[in-house]
Design an enzyme around this catalytic site. Structure first.
Site, PDB file in Angstrom:
ATOM      1  N   HIS A  56     154.763  77.713 -13.458  1.00  0.00           N
ATOM      2  CA  HIS A  56     154.129  78.934 -12.616  1.00  0.00           C
ATOM      3  C   HIS A  56     155.102  80.046 -13.004  1.00  0.00           C
ATOM      4  O   HIS A  56     154.644  81.102 -12.778  1.00  0.00           O
ATOM      5  CB  HIS A  56     154.295  78.358 -11.313  1.00  0.00           C
ATOM      6  CG  HIS A  56     153.657  79.533 -10.316  1.00  0.00           C
ATOM      7  ND1 HIS A  56     152.440  79.924 -10.097  1.00  0.00           N
ATOM      8  CD2 HIS A  56     154.647  80.309  -9.604  1.00  0.00           C
ATOM      9  CE1 HIS A  56     152.507  80.792  -9.222  1.00  0.00           C
ATOM     10  NE2 HIS A  56     153.725  80.922  -8.922  1.00  0.00           N
ATOM     11  N   GLU A  57     156.192  79.818 -12.935  1.00  0.00           N
ATOM     12  CA  GLU A  57     157.173  81.126 -12.918  1.00  0.00           C
ATOM     13  C   GLU A  57     157.133  81.805 -14.234  1.00  0.00           C
ATOM     14  O   GLU A  57     157.190  83.040 -14.379  1.00  0.00           O
ATOM     15  CB  GLU A  57     158.681  80.599 -12.525  1.00  0.00           C
ATOM     16  CG  GLU A  57     159.222  80.101 -11.282  1.00  0.00           C
ATOM     17  CD  GLU A  57     158.895  81.222 -10.390  1.00  0.00           C
ATOM     18  OE1 GLU A  57     159.018  82.470 -10.838  1.00  0.00           O
ATOM     19  OE2 GLU A  57     158.785  81.020  -9.015  1.00  0.00           O
ATOM     20  N   ARG A  64     161.914  81.610  -2.554  1.00  0.00           N
ATOM     21  CA  ARG A  64     162.118  82.913  -2.500  1.00  0.00           C
ATOM     22  C   ARG A  64     161.736  83.244  -0.815  1.00  0.00           C
ATOM     23  O   ARG A  64     160.740  82.817  -0.541  1.00  0.00           O
ATOM     24  CB  ARG A  64     161.339  83.882  -3.172  1.00  0.00           C
ATOM     25  CG  ARG A  64     161.757  83.740  -4.727  1.00  0.00           C
ATOM     26  CD  ARG A  64     161.251  84.983  -5.421  1.00  0.00           C
ATOM     27  NE  ARG A  64     160.938  84.736  -7.016  1.00  0.00           N
ATOM     28  CZ  ARG A  64     160.625  84.192  -7.572  1.00  0.00           C
ATOM     29  NH1 ARG A  64     159.310  83.674  -7.362  1.00  0.00           N
ATOM     30  NH2 ARG A  64     160.645  84.126  -9.021  1.00  0.00           N
ATOM     31  N   GLY A 117     169.975  79.382  -8.211  1.00  0.00           N
ATOM     32  CA  GLY A 117     171.305  79.629  -8.207  1.00  0.00           C
ATOM     33  C   GLY A 117     171.913  78.602  -6.937  1.00  0.00           C
ATOM     34  O   GLY A 117     172.919  77.823  -7.321  1.00  0.00           O
TER      35      GLY A 117
END
Length: 247
Positions: free
Chosen positions: A23-24, A179, A193
């Site tokens: 997807h990304e 996010r 991260g």
């Protein structure tokens, strides 16, 4: 313990990573297609392609690293690590990358803070936490590393002045590709991260969790302490993660 008890969660994570990664990658690939079909001059096209390729490379590398941390079962090499010296090395790199002055990155732990763990893995975890703090801090903000000895452990924490997150998101921020509301696609990274950092800390028997403060977010680490009787100051080279060349 049955193999299925271990492989089940691992396979599920890898399948989820594959879906999220697919997807990304669609967004930068779509932008590349638009750029190639546009009438931009050659220099602008090169800049766009370079930026998108760099982003996709970071995304794939981070996803592979997260998958490796989740599946690798071999014990990591264990060593004594002086946190203050490690912080100095990481902040030097962070200042170069971000343009932040060193005066905005404080270390409140002294040379007596030694932990046991794997240097490369701990460096990666702390570097990801530091990058996250800088990314979400206001201009002129301060990021501080502090800690205290707690029995056989060191409790370390990194605080920023970025306003923190909603209480409901304090655990969600460690999930891959998460996010928070208001974030734009690709803004400040791909949401890997902190997930990598937690896996890295857990692989050496530690823990990583988040809490809000009055001014921002605090990332807490609990690591095994190392008692040092007589140890000479570590050289910068001995603290450099594999593949990192220091001046």
């Amino acid at each position: 313990m049955k193999w299925s008890d271990v492989s089940g969660p691992t396979v599920a994570l890898q399948q989820q990573l594959l879906r999220d990664l697919s997807h990304e990658l669609r967004t930068p690939l779509s932008r590349l297609r638009v750029a190639c079909e546009s009438e931009q001059d050659l220099e602008q096209l090169r800049e766009r392609i370079s930026r998108e390729v760099d982003g996709m490379q970071r995304l794939v590398e981070d996803a592979l690293q997260l998958a490796w941390l989740d599946t690798e079962r071999t014990p990591l090499p264990d060593e004594a690590i002086q946190v203050q010296a490690l912080w100095e090395m990481l902040t030097e790199n962070a200042c170069y990358e971000s343009g932040w002055p060193a005066s905005q990155l404080h270390c409140a732990v002294d040379s007596s803070c030694w932990v046991r763990g794997n240097l490369n893995t701990l460096a990666q975890a702390l570097e990801n936490i530091l990058r996250n703090a800088i990314r979400h801090s206001p201009k002129g903000g301060v990021v501080t590393l502090d800690g205290r000895r707690d029995g056989d452990f060191w409790h370390l924490w990194l605080e920023d002045e970025g306003g923190g997150v909603a209480d409901a998101d304090l655990e969600r921020i460690f999930s891959p590709f998460i996010r928070l509301e208001g974030s734009l696609p690709g803004e400040g990274g791909f949401g890997l991260g902190l997930s990598i950092a937690r896996n890295a800390v857990q692989r050496q028997g530690g823990s990583l969790w988040a809490e809000n403060t009055e001014t921002g977010l605090r990332l807490n680490m609990r690591l095994f302490a190392h008692d040092v009787l007589t140890v000479s100051s570590p050289s910068r080279a001995s603290l450099a993660p594999t593949g990192c060349v220091l001046p």
